[in-house]
Design a protein around this motif. Sequence first.
Motif, short mmCIF file in Angstrom:
data_model
loop_
_atom_site.label_atom_id
_atom_site.label_comp_id
_atom_site.label_asym_id
_atom_site.label_seq_id
_atom_site.Cartn_x
_atom_site.Cartn_y
_atom_site.Cartn_z
N VAL A 163 10.02 15.11 -18.96
CA VAL A 163 11.24 15.10 -19.77
C VAL A 163 11.70 13.68 -20.10
O VAL A 163 11.90 13.36 -21.28
CB VAL A 163 12.36 15.91 -19.07
N PRO A 164 11.85 12.79 -19.11
CA PRO A 164 12.25 11.43 -19.49
C PRO A 164 11.19 10.69 -20.32
O PRO A 164 11.54 9.88 -21.18
CB PRO A 164 12.49 10.73 -18.15
N PHE A 165 9.92 10.99 -20.09
CA PHE A 165 8.87 10.38 -20.90
C PHE A 165 9.00 10.83 -22.35
O PHE A 165 8.97 10.01 -23.28
CB PHE A 165 7.49 10.75 -20.35
N ALA A 166 9.16 12.13 -22.57
CA ALA A 166 9.29 12.66 -23.93
C ALA A 166 10.55 12.13 -24.61
O ALA A 166 10.53 11.78 -25.80
CB ALA A 166 9.29 14.19 -23.90
N ASP A 167 11.64 12.07 -23.84
CA ASP A 167 12.88 11.55 -24.41
C ASP A 167 12.72 10.09 -24.85
O ASP A 167 13.12 9.72 -25.97
CB ASP A 167 14.01 11.64 -23.37
N THR A 209 6.61 1.77 -23.55
CA THR A 209 7.98 1.82 -23.02
C THR A 209 8.22 3.12 -22.26
O THR A 209 8.77 3.12 -21.15
CB THR A 209 9.00 1.71 -24.17
N ALA A 210 7.79 4.23 -22.84
CA ALA A 210 7.96 5.53 -22.19
C ALA A 210 7.14 5.63 -20.91
O ALA A 210 7.54 6.30 -19.95
CB ALA A 210 7.58 6.64 -23.17
N ALA A 211 5.98 4.98 -20.89
CA ALA A 211 5.14 5.01 -19.69
C ALA A 211 5.84 4.35 -18.52
O ALA A 211 5.71 4.78 -17.35
CB ALA A 211 3.81 4.35 -19.96
N GLN A 212 6.60 3.27 -18.77
CA GLN A 212 7.36 2.63 -17.70
C GLN A 212 8.43 3.57 -17.16
O GLN A 212 8.68 3.63 -15.95
CB GLN A 212 7.99 1.34 -18.23
N SER A 236 8.83 5.18 -13.14
CA SER A 236 10.05 5.20 -12.34
C SER A 236 10.44 6.64 -11.97
O SER A 236 10.83 6.91 -10.83
CB SER A 236 11.20 4.54 -13.11
N ALA A 237 10.32 7.54 -12.92
CA ALA A 237 10.67 8.93 -12.67
C ALA A 237 9.75 9.56 -11.63
O ALA A 237 10.19 10.35 -10.78
CB ALA A 237 10.62 9.72 -13.97
N ALA A 238 8.46 9.21 -11.67
CA ALA A 238 7.51 9.77 -10.71
C ALA A 238 7.84 9.32 -9.30
O ALA A 238 7.84 10.12 -8.34
CB ALA A 238 6.09 9.36 -11.08
N GLN A 239 8.14 8.05 -9.13
CA GLN A 239 8.48 7.54 -7.80
C GLN A 239 9.79 8.15 -7.29
O GLN A 239 9.96 8.38 -6.09
CB GLN A 239 8.58 6.02 -7.83
N VAL A 291 -0.30 8.92 -18.45
CA VAL A 291 0.35 8.30 -19.62
C VAL A 291 0.20 6.78 -19.58
O VAL A 291 0.12 6.13 -20.64
CB VAL A 291 1.83 8.71 -19.72
N ASN A 292 0.11 6.19 -18.40
CA ASN A 292 -0.13 4.75 -18.31
C ASN A 292 -1.55 4.40 -18.72
O ASN A 292 -1.78 3.39 -19.38
CB ASN A 292 0.17 4.24 -16.90
#
Length: 581
Positions: free
Chosen positions: A498-502, A520-523, A527-530, A564-565
């Motif tokens: 969700v945050p990646f897509a946003d 940018t979304a990959a970063q 963070s969201a994964a951690q 995604v990275n």
Amino acid sequence: MTYLFNQPSAFASELIEGFVAANADKVRQVPGGVVRSTRSQAGSVAVIVGGGSGHYPAFAGLVGQGLAHGAAMGNLFASPSAQQIYNVARIADNGGGVLLMFGNYAGDVLHFGQACERLRSEGIPCEVLAVTDDISSASVDEIEKRRGVAGDLTVFKVACAAAEAGYDLARVLNVSRHANDRTRSFGVAFSGCTLPGASHPLFEVEKGRMALGLGIHGEPGIKETDVPTADELAEIFVDRLLSELPQGINTVEGQRVAVILNGLGTVKYEELFVVYRRVAQLLDAAKLHVVEPDVGEFVTSFNMAGASLTLMWLDQELETFWCAPANAPAYRKGSVIVAEALSPAECVEQTEETLPQASAESQESAQRVLQLLEAVAQMLQANAEKLGDIDAVAGDGDHGIGMERGVLGAVEKAREVAARGAGAGTLLCRAADAWADKAGGTSGALWGVALTALGTALGDQHQPDAQRVASGVRHAQEGIMHFGKAKVGDKTMVDVLVPFADSLNDAVAQGASLTDAWLTAAQVADSAAQATAQLLPKMGRARPLAEKSLGTPDAGAISLAMIVNTVGNLLNDNATADQGV
């Protein structure tokens, strides 16, 4: 440990081949599993059972007269894909509709549900039923979240006998639900199973200790205790199961019950009989009347050392179907009139695959997409063990293996269709089917949904641009949340997606290039994964062991961030060569 195997990756397919060779009078192999090799009654309901391999006699061993018409079989402990289930069901269909039956695990729910939708879309009436007999996996208040374990057999048996008796699809479904509602199981383990090629078990129990409430995919138990005597274990089993009576059962006295004492792989028949001796005494003391009990191996967990007890509380209809004759490779009861074998001509299945026409631009883009998939495959192979270790903290430890199987299947299919001139959209959609087919499990289903959504958005006529890719990612997010039912905060890949897509869609909307927006979304995804380390799981196999996972990130969230990275890095490398991919 597992002693006899060739290549671990070929174990599931080779065991099916050997099983069919040994039981050709009853079953034949089809894409996705096995079906009866004998003639079934025209117009009757076909019951298809299934799940991951590694549970023999479930599921292939239960295909035959009086039992299932087919079994869809995934890789070890991984649900079969929707394509596999569809193949088996379509071939086994007798014209009376299809009932798909499986244990209540997230991957199975997804894949069987998708197969059901596809069968219905083609005019084949279809229903699904997930078995929920394991009392240790959820409370009565959340009974719909319980797993299916050895109670699979009692529910399957009733459903299949009802179909054999000529019930229509609605009546077969109703009596199957009734059987499920009246079935309860509880299991224990003394050690975990070790899959072919693995160096250690999926979980370990300290010597002299016993895990209570295990799952049949190697999920650890809910707590541990000292190993009891055989009589003490029988008392644990009976006490647990009699402490929760199904709705409509107000007293045990005089009730008739079907009983299964099930070995999970390593506990042998002689030991089971010693335990059953005391089980029978306790049930008799409770004034329960046992009807045709079964003691042996029926739903195993590969070579796990453990056992479980199942009770199905009978009424006249359930008892009739429980006692009905059956003749399957691994389960026989009563006497059946041997069915006519199908002729060789009737066993030939015609398969033909055509590809949509694609523009030259899309065919060129397909080569770029293939390059991205190959890079992802290389990364996942290098990190499979790491992902498995993360998953093993509160799950069954197979996430890394499943992702590796899935991406390798996707790459193989992508190479094949790229060589035949597929466009970017078709390449992704066919790779999606292969990923789901090879990986199985929840992640296989969800990655199949994701790649299909992305491929559909790209299409086969235009070169992919930032807007199409961002839209495809959004559709992937929506599809995964629809089919998987997870939401942000449940500790799943959705917490990253969700945050990646946003972030990706916001950056593209502001005019960023695909490469810049993706990086940018990959970063954000990282963070969201951690951050999932601080969440408690509310979905899937980790949910019963939620506290154990606190402090460890979700394996699916981590693998998504890695993917995604990897894609972002390759996009960056290729940005100067092709700004549109």
